[in-house]
Motif scaffolding. Structure first.
Motif: not given
Ligand SMILES: NC(=O)C1=CN([C@@H]2O[C@H](COP(=O)(O)OP(=O)(O)OC[C@H]3O[C@@H](n4cnc5c(N)ncnc54)[C@H](O)[C@@H]3O)[C@@H](O)[C@H]2O)C=CC1
Ligand SMILES: O=C(CO)COP(=O)(O)O
Length: 336
Positions: A9-10, A12, A14, A33-34, A84, A88, A106-107, A143, A284
Motif C-alpha cells: 500500500g502506498t 498515508a 504506509g 496499485i496506484m 483490503a 491482499v 490496519a485499525k 501520518a 475506518e
Molecule cells: N493515516 C493515518 O494517520 C493512520 C492510519 N492508520 C491505519 O492504517 C490503515 C491504512 O490507512 P491509510 O494509510 O491512512 O489509508 P490511505 O487511504 O491513505 O491508503 C490506503 C492505501 O491502500 C491502498 N490499497 C487499497 N487496496 C489495496 C489493494 N488491494 N492492494 C494494494 N493496495 C491497496 C490504496 O491504494 C492506498 O494507497 C487504516 O486501517 C488506518 O486506520 C494507522 C495509523 C495512522
C-alpha cells in the motif's frame, strides 16, 4: 542490522512508516496499485496525494510489481485499510516463497466473525506455513506528522514480548518512540473502536455542544470500548497507553483525523446519508461502529454511543440523537 522491508500500500500511513524505516537505514520497497503514487515515490521522492511537496527519504523504492516487491522481504508491513486485508493477503500468499514477519497497521475488526484482525491474518496464512510472526503497530500517529518527523509514541504488539522488543528496535528512532507490548486483543480493539468514538466527538463538535460534552463522550467511550475488550481478556494497561488513551485523545480531538472530521461534517450537513455517500477518504470508524454495535448485542453489553452512532451511520437518523442519549447509561447506573 539492515532489514529487507516491504510495505503493501502506498497510502498515508504506509508512506510515513517507509520514511521511518528508511531513516533507520533499512532497505524499504513499497508496493502500490496506484501508478501515480508509485511513480511519485520512486521518481520524485514524495507522495503528493497525502503530503503535498514534502520530500521523503530518497532511498525508498516503489513498484506496482507485487512479486518483485516480495522477492527478498523479511518484514512485510500491511499498510492497507481493513477491508483490503483479506484479498491482499491472498494475493501475497500466492506469490511468496519464504517465511515472513507480518506487521499490520490496519485499525479495524473482522465483520464476519466479529473478531480480531490478528485472528483473520493468522487464519489466512495458516495453510501456507509462510507466517513467521504476526505483530501490529498502534498508537496516536497521524501520518502527516510522522512524515514530518514530529515526535510520536506508538506500541509494537505481538503475542510474545521478546518478539515485540526485537521489532520495536527496527522502527524506533529519535522521533518515533516504540514501546513493545503483548496484548494484541486489547490494542486491536482500542485501535478499531477509538475511530467510532472519534466520529461521535466530531458530531458533538460539529453541533457545538461544548468541551464538557466531548470530554464526557470520550470518557463513556473508553468505558464502552473496554467493556467489549474485557470479553477478549484484554489488559487494562493497553487502554492506559498509546494504543488506547493516546490514540483516543488524538483521534477524538484533532481536525487532522479523518474519523473526527467525518463526524463534524455529518453534524454540520445534518444529512448522514448524503454525507456518507459523498465521502471518499479512508474512514475506518464507520464499519467499526457496525461491528461494535453487533458485538454489544452478542455480548449483552449496554452501549449508548455505539448504538446511537449505528443509528446515525446506518439508519441515517439525525445526529442530535447522539447528544440526547450518550450519557443515558451513566444516568441509569446512578439511579439504580
Ligand atoms: N493515516 C493515518 O494517520 C493512520 C492510519 N492508520 C491505519 O492504517 C490503515 C491504512 O490507512 P491509510 O494509510 O491512512 O489509508 P490511505 O487511504 O491513505 O491508503 C490506503 C492505501 O491502500 C491502498 N490499497 C487499497 N487496496 C489495496 C489493494 N488491494 N492492494 C494494494 N493496495 C491497496 C490504496 O491504494 C492506498 O494507497 C487504516 O486501517 C488506518 O486506520 C494507522 C495509523 C495512522
Ligand atoms: O489512527 C489515526 C491516528 O493514530 C488516524 O486517524 P484517522 O483515520 O481518523 O485519520
Amino acid at each position: 542490522m539492515k532489514k529487507q522491508i516491504t510495505i503493501i500500500g502506498t497510502g498515508a500511513y504506509g508512506t510515513c512508516l517507509a520514511n521511518v524505516l528508511a531513516d533507520n537505514g533499512h532497505d524499504v520497497v513499497m508496493y502500490g496499485i496506484m501508478e501515480q503514487q508509485v511513480d511519485d515515490i520512486q521518481i520524485r521522492h514524495q507522495n503528493a496525494t497525502f503530503f503535498g511537496d514534502l520530500k521523503i527519504n530518497k532511498n525508498i523504492k516503489a513498484t506496482t510489481d507485487l512479486s518483485a516487491a516480495l522477492a527478498k522481504t523479511e518484514i512485510l508491513i500491511l499498510g492497507v485499510p481493513t477491508k483490503a486485508l483479506k484479498p491482499v493477503i491472498q494475493q501475497i500468499i500466492a506469490l511468496l516463497n519464504h517465511k515472513v514477519i507480518v506487521v499490520n497497521t490496519a485499525k479495524g475488526l473482522e465483520e464476519e466473525s466479529l473478531g480480531l484482525l490478528s485472528t483473520l491474518v493468522k487464519k489466512e496464512f495458516a495453510q501456507s506455513n509462510l507466517l513467521e510472526t504476526y505483530a501490529a503497530i498502534y498508537g496516536p500517529s497521524i501520518a502527516s506528522e510522522v512524515a514530518n518527523r514530529k515526535p510520536t509514541g506508538v506500541m509494537m504488539v505481538s503475542d510474545d514480548l521478546k518478539v515485540s522488543r526485537e521489532l520495536a528496535k527496527i522502527f524506533r528512532n529519535e522521533y518515533f518512540a516504540v514501546e513493545p507490548w503483548d496484548d494484541l486483543a486489547g490494542c486491536e480493539i482500542a485501535a478499531a473502536l477509538k475511530n467510532s468514538i472519534a466520529i461521535g466527538a466530531g458530531i458533538l463538535d460539529g453541533m457545538e455542544i461544548g468541551d464538557n460534552a466531548r470530554a464526557s463522550l470520550i470518557t463513556v467511550g473508553v468505558q464502552e470500548m473496554y467493556a467489549i475488550a474485557k470479553t477478549f481478556n484484554a489488559k487494562i494497561e493497553s487502554f492506559l497507553n498509546f494504543a488506547g488513551l493516546g490514540d483516543l485523545i488524538l483521534t477524538a480531538t484533532s481536525p487532522k483525523s479523518r474519523n473526527y472530521s467525518l463526524g463534524k461534517l455529518i453534524a454540520v450537513e445534518n444529512n448522514p446519508k448524503q454525507t456518507l455517500e459523498n465521502h471518499k477518504l479512508t474512514v475506518e470508524g464507520v464499519n467499526a461502529t457496525k461491528i461494535a454495535y453487533n458485538m454489544c448485542i452478542e455480548l449483552n453489553i449496554s452501549s449508548e454511543i455505539f448504538k446511537n452512532l449505528y443509528e446515525i451511520l446506518f439508519n441515517y437518523k439525525r445526529p442530535i440523537i447522539l447528544v440526547n442519549n450518550f450519557l443515558r447509561t451513566k444516568e441509569e447506573k446512578t439511579n439504580d
